[in-house]
Design an enzyme around this catalytic site. Structure first.
Site, mmCIF file in Angstrom:
data_model
loop_
_atom_site.group_PDB
_atom_site.id
_atom_site.type_symbol
_atom_site.label_atom_id
_atom_site.label_comp_id
_atom_site.label_asym_id
_atom_site.label_seq_id
_atom_site.Cartn_x
_atom_site.Cartn_y
_atom_site.Cartn_z
ATOM 1 N N CYS A 150 49.317 30.243 -0.445
ATOM 2 C CA CYS A 150 48.591 28.960 -0.420
ATOM 3 C C CYS A 150 47.347 29.011 -1.307
ATOM 4 O O CYS A 150 47.103 28.113 -2.101
ATOM 5 C CB CYS A 150 48.123 28.629 0.997
ATOM 6 S SG CYS A 150 49.389 28.820 2.243
ATOM 7 N N ASP A 151 46.540 30.061 -1.139
ATOM 8 C CA ASP A 151 45.197 30.046 -1.729
ATOM 9 C C ASP A 151 45.013 30.990 -2.908
ATOM 10 O O ASP A 151 44.005 30.895 -3.616
ATOM 11 C CB ASP A 151 44.153 30.390 -0.638
ATOM 12 C CG ASP A 151 44.181 29.371 0.486
ATOM 13 O OD1 ASP A 151 44.505 28.205 0.205
ATOM 14 O OD2 ASP A 151 43.886 29.731 1.639
ATOM 15 N N CYS B 298 46.439 33.094 3.856
ATOM 16 C CA CYS B 298 47.709 32.763 3.201
ATOM 17 C C CYS B 298 47.585 32.945 1.688
ATOM 18 O O CYS B 298 46.939 32.137 1.016
ATOM 19 C CB CYS B 298 48.081 31.315 3.555
ATOM 20 S SG CYS B 298 49.579 30.741 2.754
HETATM 21 C C1 LIG Z 1 44.120 28.198 5.316
HETATM 22 C C2 LIG Z 1 45.546 27.775 5.134
HETATM 23 C C3 LIG Z 1 45.943 27.263 3.921
HETATM 24 C C4 LIG Z 1 47.248 26.828 3.757
HETATM 25 N N1 LIG Z 1 47.605 26.310 2.538
HETATM 26 C C5 LIG Z 1 48.869 25.846 2.345
HETATM 27 C C6 LIG Z 1 49.252 25.276 1.087
HETATM 28 O O1 LIG Z 1 48.449 25.217 0.137
HETATM 29 N N2 LIG Z 1 50.520 24.819 0.965
HETATM 30 C C7 LIG Z 1 51.450 24.895 1.979
HETATM 31 O O2 LIG Z 1 52.568 24.424 1.813
HETATM 32 N N3 LIG Z 1 51.117 25.475 3.171
HETATM 33 C C8 LIG Z 1 49.857 25.942 3.377
HETATM 34 N N4 LIG Z 1 49.524 26.542 4.565
HETATM 35 C C9 LIG Z 1 50.571 26.674 5.605
HETATM 36 C C10 LIG Z 1 50.801 25.308 6.297
HETATM 37 O O3 LIG Z 1 49.542 24.731 6.619
HETATM 38 C C11 LIG Z 1 51.651 25.473 7.554
HETATM 39 O O4 LIG Z 1 52.845 26.150 7.237
HETATM 40 C C12 LIG Z 1 52.027 24.115 8.173
HETATM 41 O O5 LIG Z 1 50.881 23.312 8.335
HETATM 42 C C13 LIG Z 1 52.717 24.321 9.512
HETATM 43 O O6 LIG Z 1 52.916 23.076 10.132
HETATM 44 P P1 LIG Z 1 53.379 23.006 11.658
HETATM 45 O O7 LIG Z 1 53.495 21.545 11.971
HETATM 46 O O8 LIG Z 1 54.542 23.860 11.891
HETATM 47 O O9 LIG Z 1 52.194 23.663 12.494
HETATM 48 P P2 LIG Z 1 50.669 23.194 12.637
HETATM 49 O O10 LIG Z 1 50.220 22.396 11.484
HETATM 50 O O11 LIG Z 1 49.920 24.411 13.010
HETATM 51 O O12 LIG Z 1 50.714 22.184 13.885
HETATM 52 C C14 LIG Z 1 50.929 22.619 15.193
HETATM 53 C C15 LIG Z 1 50.093 21.749 16.115
HETATM 54 O O13 LIG Z 1 50.463 21.986 17.471
HETATM 55 C C16 LIG Z 1 49.306 21.890 18.272
HETATM 56 N N5 LIG Z 1 49.551 22.561 19.544
HETATM 57 C C17 LIG Z 1 49.780 23.895 19.753
HETATM 58 N N6 LIG Z 1 49.963 24.123 21.078
HETATM 59 C C18 LIG Z 1 49.847 22.925 21.702
HETATM 60 C C19 LIG Z 1 49.914 22.521 23.074
HETATM 61 N N7 LIG Z 1 50.155 23.393 24.065
HETATM 62 N N8 LIG Z 1 49.724 21.221 23.376
HETATM 63 C C20 LIG Z 1 49.486 20.294 22.395
HETATM 64 N N9 LIG Z 1 49.392 20.628 21.080
HETATM 65 C C21 LIG Z 1 49.595 21.929 20.740
HETATM 66 C C22 LIG Z 1 48.231 22.565 17.429
HETATM 67 O O14 LIG Z 1 46.925 22.154 17.817
HETATM 68 C C23 LIG Z 1 48.591 22.089 16.024
HETATM 69 O O15 LIG Z 1 47.866 20.937 15.635
HETATM 70 C C24 LIG Z 1 48.210 26.957 4.794
HETATM 71 C C25 LIG Z 1 47.820 27.502 6.014
HETATM 72 C C26 LIG Z 1 46.492 27.900 6.199
HETATM 73 C C27 LIG Z 1 46.073 28.446 7.520
#
Ligand SMILES: Cc1cc2nc3c(=O)[nH]c(=O)nc-3n(C[C@H](O)[C@H](O)[C@H](O)COP(=O)(O)OP(=O)(O)OC[C@H]3O[C@@H](n4cnc5c(N)ncnc54)[C@H](O)[C@@H]3O)c2cc1C
Length: 310
Positions: free
Chosen positions: A136-137, A133
């Site tokens: 992000c980084d 990303c």
């Molecule tokens: C390395 C990195 C750095 C980042 N840095 C930033 C930053 O600095 N600032 C920023 O704003 N954003 C950042 N992002 C982006 C940000 O982290 C994501 O946009 C955000 O966390 C998405 O949240 P979410 O809840 O949609 O998904 P997620 O946080 O991915 O949560 C989804 C969850 O669902 C669970 N899941 C999936 N399938 C199933 C299933 N079948 N049964 C049960 N559980 C399940 C997964 O295990 C996961 O824990 C970064 C991303 C990465 C990879």
């Protein structure tokens, strides 16, 4: 079968924000998470763009969200994977590796996963120079040399974004031409600090504690060489964790992202989606939180105020 008002799939930023709002509204709320609660936010080495925290470790921010969510009374089941969904009826059934549950409404907040290039060093240096990303980084590598891997629009956009921050960006693509839009390719060519390497594959990512170089293979000249870099931004695509939703009839777009309206409603009544699994164009912690909040308040209306459904 256990009965809940609302079941949320995924305890990332979207699911936890939804959990906080749902439980505080008085809904009997269950969040099911296949790993430990916290989601992708925990993978971010440092978060510098979430309002209220000018700099915080991703794991710490995620932990604060989990604690906050638990405090509101939402139940969080960790290390339990949702394996199938039956969403069409008035009552929604959620089957997991441990049990089966019924709920009046479901929020899908299962996130997405970045595609990896699958080379030596990629997993080892994730969060220590290997990133997926740029937004992000990128700012963590101000004034440094970085490599972007990929040939599509996200690789080009990331390259352009990074060129305004870092000293030098090299972009490596394994084919002889970019798939990215022509305007983006021209823009990259116009940047003095961008070097383009076509027909070039990354074979290995090396370093001590942090990334310090990559091994590149020119698949036309059949030559291998090393390039000194401080970070590698892998931009070869990402994919939503939406298969279960798709299998149960939820409409997705051509890339598999769940289609939502501005109320986070999916194509099935009583089923909402939030965060990176949706076709919302921005994938950040802040947007995931905002979508989770909307989904929870809409689910509340759907469950408690039936006139909402009209
Ligand atoms: C390395 C990195 C750095 C980042 N840095 C930033 C930053 O600095 N600032 C920023 O704003 N954003 C950042 N992002 C982006 C940000 O982290 C994501 O946009 C955000 O966390 C998405 O949240 P979410 O809840 O949609 O998904 P997620 O946080 O991915 O949560 C989804 C969850 O669902 C669970 N899941 C999936 N399938 C199933 C299933 N079948 N049964 C049960 N559980 C399940 C997964 O295990 C996961 O824990 C970064 C991303 C990465 C990879």
């Amino acid at each position: 079968m256990e009965n809940w008002d609302l079941i949320i799939i995924g305890a990332g930023a979207a699911g936890l924000a939804a959990g906080i709002y749902a439980a505080r509204s008085g809904l009997k709320t269950l969040i099911i998470e296949e790993k430990m609660a916290g989601g992708t936010t925990s993978d971010a080495p440092t978060v510098e763009n979430y309002p209220g925290f000018s700099q915080i470790g991703g794991a710490e921010l995620a932990e604060k969200m989990v604690l906050h969510c638990r405090k509101t009374g939402a139940a969080i089941h960790e290390l339990e994977t949702v394996t199938s969904l039956d969403l069409k009826g008035e009552k929604k059934t959620v089957k997991t590796t441990r049990s089966a549950y019924e709920a009046a409404a479901v929020i899908i907040a299962s996130g997405a996963h970045y595609r990896e290039i699958g080379v030596a060093g990629e997993k080892e240096f994730r969060g220590r120079g290997v990133s997926y990303c740029g937004v992000c980084d990128g700012p963590l590598f101000k004034g440094k040399r970085v490599l972007v891997v990929g040939g599509g629009n996200s690789a080009a956009i990331t390259t352009l974004y990074l060129s305004g921050i870092v000293a030098e960006v090299t972009v490596a693509h394994r084919r002889d031409a970019f798939r990215a839009e022509e305007a983006l390719v021209k823009d990259m060519a116009s940047k003095k600090n961008v070097q383009v390497l076509l027909n070039t594959e990354v074979r290995e990512i090396k370093g001590e504690k942090l990334v310090s170089k990559v091994v590149l293979f020119d698949n036309k000249a059949r030559e291998t060489r090393e390039l000194a870099v401080d970070a590698v931004f892998v931009q070869v695509g990402e994919a939503p964790n939406s298969q279960l939703a798709k299998d149960s009839g939820v409409e997705v777009d051509e890339h598999g992202y769940i289609k939502i309206d501005i109320f986070q409603r999916t194509s099935i009544p009583g089923v909402y989606a939030a965060g990176d699994v949706t076709n919302h164009p921005v994938k950040q912690v802040g947007t995931a939180v905002g979508q989770g909040i909307t989904a929870a308040l809409e689910a509340y209306g759907y469950i408690r105020r039936p006139y909402y459904r009209k």
